[in-house]
Design a protein around this motif. Structure first.
Motif, PDB file in Angstrom:
ATOM      1  N   GLU A 269     -37.675  -5.688  30.285  1.00 28.62           N
ATOM      2  CA  GLU A 269     -38.163  -4.436  29.638  1.00 28.62           C
ATOM      3  C   GLU A 269     -37.339  -3.957  28.302  1.00 28.62           C
ATOM      4  OE1 GLU A 269     -38.231  -4.061  34.050  1.00 28.62           O
ATOM      5  OE2 GLU A 269     -36.858  -4.581  32.634  1.00 28.62           O
ATOM      6  N   PHE A 270     -36.236  -4.424  28.155  1.00 25.97           N
ATOM      7  CA  PHE A 270     -35.375  -4.335  26.942  1.00 25.97           C
ATOM      8  C   PHE A 270     -36.103  -5.121  25.956  1.00 25.97           C
ATOM      9  CE2 PHE A 270     -31.552  -5.519  24.534  1.00 25.97           C
ATOM     10  CZ  PHE A 270     -31.482  -4.297  23.613  1.00 25.97           C
ATOM     11  N   HIS A 271     -36.427  -6.417  26.332  1.00 26.68           N
ATOM     12  CA  HIS A 271     -37.084  -7.248  25.359  1.00 26.68           C
ATOM     13  C   HIS A 271     -38.261  -6.583  24.905  1.00 26.68           C
ATOM     14  CE1 HIS A 271     -35.002 -10.637  27.694  1.00 26.68           C
ATOM     15  NE2 HIS A 271     -34.120 -10.013  27.208  1.00 26.68           N
ATOM     16  N   GLN A 272     -38.990  -6.128  25.535  1.00 30.22           N
ATOM     17  CA  GLN A 272     -40.194  -5.392  25.238  1.00 30.22           C
ATOM     18  C   GLN A 272     -40.139  -4.478  24.367  1.00 30.22           C
ATOM     19  OE1 GLN A 272     -42.961  -4.599  28.764  1.00 30.22           O
ATOM     20  NE2 GLN A 272     -43.930  -2.946  27.507  1.00 30.22           N
ATOM     21  N   ALA A 273     -39.173  -3.627  24.502  1.00 32.49           N
ATOM     22  CA  ALA A 273     -38.950  -2.503  23.647  1.00 32.49           C
ATOM     23  C   ALA A 273     -38.696  -2.912  22.219  1.00 32.49           C
ATOM     24  CB  ALA A 273     -38.169  -1.344  24.144  1.00 32.49           C
ATOM     25  N   VAL A 274     -37.684  -3.853  22.211  1.00 30.71           N
ATOM     26  CA  VAL A 274     -37.072  -4.062  21.027  1.00 30.71           C
ATOM     27  C   VAL A 274     -38.149  -5.043  20.323  1.00 30.71           C
ATOM     28  CG1 VAL A 274     -35.388  -5.703  19.893  1.00 30.71           C
ATOM     29  CG2 VAL A 274     -34.677  -4.393  21.709  1.00 30.71           C
ATOM     30  N   ALA A 275     -39.220  -5.782  20.657  1.00 35.13           N
ATOM     31  CA  ALA A 275     -39.926  -6.675  20.381  1.00 35.13           C
ATOM     32  C   ALA A 275     -41.078  -5.593  19.504  1.00 35.13           C
ATOM     33  CB  ALA A 275     -40.886  -7.479  21.269  1.00 35.13           C
ATOM     34  N   GLU A 276     -41.476  -4.504  20.224  1.00 36.45           N
ATOM     35  CA  GLU A 276     -42.455  -3.550  19.671  1.00 36.45           C
ATOM     36  C   GLU A 276     -41.830  -3.109  18.298  1.00 36.45           C
ATOM     37  OE1 GLU A 276     -42.914   0.787  19.872  1.00 36.45           O
ATOM     38  OE2 GLU A 276     -44.041   0.239  21.619  1.00 36.45           O
ATOM     39  N   VAL A 277     -40.531  -2.497  18.242  1.00 36.76           N
ATOM     40  CA  VAL A 277     -40.080  -2.179  17.249  1.00 36.76           C
ATOM     41  C   VAL A 277     -39.873  -3.169  16.011  1.00 36.76           C
ATOM     42  CG1 VAL A 277     -37.758  -1.048  16.268  1.00 36.76           C
ATOM     43  CG2 VAL A 277     -38.799  -0.119  18.487  1.00 36.76           C
ATOM     44  N   LEU A 278     -39.211  -4.467  16.457  1.00 39.44           N
ATOM     45  CA  LEU A 278     -39.325  -5.241  15.327  1.00 39.44           C
ATOM     46  C   LEU A 278     -40.421  -5.685  14.600  1.00 39.44           C
ATOM     47  CD1 LEU A 278     -36.754  -7.684  17.014  1.00 39.44           C
ATOM     48  CD2 LEU A 278     -36.319  -6.119  15.352  1.00 39.44           C
ATOM     49  N   GLU A 279     -41.537  -5.472  15.242  1.00 33.64           N
ATOM     50  CA  GLU A 279     -42.598  -5.852  14.470  1.00 33.64           C
ATOM     51  C   GLU A 279     -43.119  -5.132  13.676  1.00 33.64           C
ATOM     52  OE1 GLU A 279     -46.007  -8.246  14.163  1.00 33.64           O
ATOM     53  OE2 GLU A 279     -44.494  -8.576  15.576  1.00 33.64           O
ATOM     54  N   SER A 280     -42.939  -3.635  14.090  1.00 33.24           N
ATOM     55  CA  SER A 280     -43.073  -2.556  12.968  1.00 33.24           C
ATOM     56  C   SER A 280     -42.135  -2.937  11.627  1.00 33.24           C
ATOM     57  CB  SER A 280     -42.885  -1.257  13.381  1.00 33.24           C
ATOM     58  OG  SER A 280     -43.817  -0.974  14.463  1.00 33.24           O
ATOM     59  N   LEU A 281     -40.587  -3.430  11.874  1.00 33.45           N
ATOM     60  CA  LEU A 281     -39.711  -3.305  11.029  1.00 33.45           C
ATOM     61  C   LEU A 281     -40.072  -4.438  10.001  1.00 33.45           C
ATOM     62  CD1 LEU A 281     -36.481  -2.578  12.764  1.00 33.45           C
ATOM     63  CD2 LEU A 281     -38.065  -1.094  11.668  1.00 33.45           C
ATOM     64  N   LYS A 282     -40.865  -5.217  10.444  1.00 34.74           N
ATOM     65  CA  LYS A 282     -41.434  -6.368   9.390  1.00 34.74           C
ATOM     66  C   LYS A 282     -42.241  -5.817   8.180  1.00 34.74           C
ATOM     67  CE  LYS A 282     -42.564 -10.064  12.695  1.00 34.74           C
ATOM     68  NZ  LYS A 282     -43.774 -10.954  13.311  1.00 34.74           N
TER      69      LYS A 282
END
Length: 448
Positions: free
Chosen positions: A24-37
């Motif tokens: 769940e933590f991985h999923q939440a971080v992945a979504e934010v990092l995608e936007s941070l690109k």
């Protein structure tokens, strides 16, 4: 792969290795990092001073034993958590969840989401979360009290109105907050009302706090619809869940002219083609603490389903308000096929990444949880303001403040998405807007 893509992939790979077994933590971080690109391409200074790595690493993680005695005089042992994730904007703020599914990864995912959600409110609060794998369902009031007292016996030393302010969440309502506050007051030897939110009205609570998350989700939905020249008046709405968030989302949607055609709990779902009797639902779930099948026994024109999915219903709007990852890809396809045009997350990350991608590819207006369900924490912060000033606001005034905050969150998400070339993508808008405020504070405060 671009240099930015490689850089972000490097952050994520490192995070996976350091936080194994926390999907769940991985999923939440992945979504934010995608936007941070998108942010890093335009504003590369946000990669300075290890900012992204620091943002993804909690400032403090507290795990503790919670021993308590059941009604048969048998000792039970649960595990307690408090993850104090980021305090750049203010004291840690986030709820406590009591549910068997709770583990460190779940609490970290919730705490990470809370950083951006709290940032979007515009109020001076940081991000944190806590809870336990204790299940209050089926437990007597005495057992719940003894558990809460044991839980607070450890937690109290880590919290305070200028340090960390917990609230309720799944499994933690007014009863549990009362037991927790009573033990805190006993241990701290002071009536520090600002240390917890969601309190009783007689001892520091705020009017509209109970309704806030559900109301706020509907206010955000209303703003999405207004942007397209539509409204909730006459719309058909599906609401998953029947707890606090779902109940008050149902109430507000119907007050604005919608018909809620279904709701649910873990035992099944209820089809309500003529709308929901909110008072009966509150009586069944809040007072009697019974299952939704009891509602069907007492409400005419309703049908209980123990199989299938609530997402099979036809509607204009879907509000997932139960728990994380409840709405999967197959459900998203069905909703799209059945004509849903708006989805707003009343729960924390209730839609899987695959479901979100289906909504995006089909141009569904989608309000992510960090924006659409920020009403609860926003009103918790308003409760903190009232506690600090020894004041008490009316329901209408507090609700007006809530409505204004949710409208501003929508506006900020929409404007930020457009600024970064993703007009109408409220996920990108909410992630970037929430991130930039926290990131600017972190850069200004140095490497700490």
């Amino acid at each position: 792969m671009s240099a930015i893509d490689q850089e972000v992939a490097g952050y994520y790979d490192k995070l996976l290795k350091r936080n194994a077994g926390e999907p769940e933590f991985h999923q939440a971080v992945a979504e934010v990092l995608e936007s941070l690109k998108i942010v890093l391409e335009k504003d590369p200074h946000y990669a300075d001073y290890g900012l992204i790595e620091r943002l993804c690493e909690p400032e403090r993680q507290i795990i503790f034993r919670v021993p308590w005695m059941d009604d048969n005089n048998e000792v039970r042992v649960n595990r307690g958590f408090r993850v104090q994730f980021n305090s750049a904007l203010g004291p840690y703020k986030g709820g406590l969840r009591f549910h068997p599914s709770v583990n460190l990864g779940v609490i970290k995912f919730l705490g990470f989401e809370q950083i951006f959600k709290n940032s979007l409110t515009g109020l001076p609060i940081g991000g944190g979360k806590g809870g336990s794998d204790f299940d209050p369902k089926g437990r007597s009031e005495g057992e719940v009290m003894r558990f809460c007292q044991s839980f607070m016996t450890e937690l109290w030393r880590h919290i305070g109105e200028y340090r960390d302010v917990p609230a309720g969440d799944i499994g933690v309502g007014g009863r549990e907050v009362g037991f927790l506050f009573g033990q805190y007051r006993r241990l701290a030897n002071q009536h520090e009302s600002g240390v917890l939110t969601g309190k009783g009205l007689e001892w520091g609570g705020s009017l509209a706090r109970t309704e806030a998350t559900g109301f706020g989700c509907v206010y955000f939905t209303e703003e999405m619809m207004k942007a397209n020249g539509e409204s909730l008046d006459g719309a058909k709405v599906i609401v998953s869940g029947s707890g606090n968030v779902a109940t008050y989302a149902i109430q507000k949607a119907q007050e604005l002219g919608a018909t809620v055609v279904g709701f649910s709990d873990s035992s099944g779902w209820v089809e309500t083609p003529n709308g929901v009797d909110v008072e009966l639902l509150r009586d069944v779930k809040e007072k009697r603490r019974e299952r939704v099948s009891t509602y069907v026994e007492e409400a005419q024109g309703t049908t209980f389903h123990s199989d299938g999915s609530i997402w099979d219903l036809k509607a204009d709007v879907a509000l997932p308000c139960a728990t994380q990852n409840e709405l999967e890809a197959e459900h998203a396809r069905t909703l799209v096929d059945n004509g849903v045009r708006y989805v707003a997350e009343g729960a924390n990350m209730p839609s899987t990444p695959e479901a979100v991608e289906i909504f995006r590819s089909n141009k569904i207006n989608f309000g992510p949880g960090k924006a659409a369900n920020a009403g609860g924490v926003a009103t918790s912060a308003l409760e903190m303001q009232q506690n600090a000033s020894r004041d008490s606001w009316t329901f209408d005034y507090t609700d007006q403040r809530l409505h204004g905050i949710m409208s501003n969150i929508f506006k900020l998400s929409a404007e930020t998405a457009a600024e970064y070339g993703h007009e109408g993508d409220y996920i990108v808008g909410a992630n970037i807007a929430g991130f930039k405020k926290v990131a600017d504070a972190m850069l200004a405060q140095g490497v700490i």
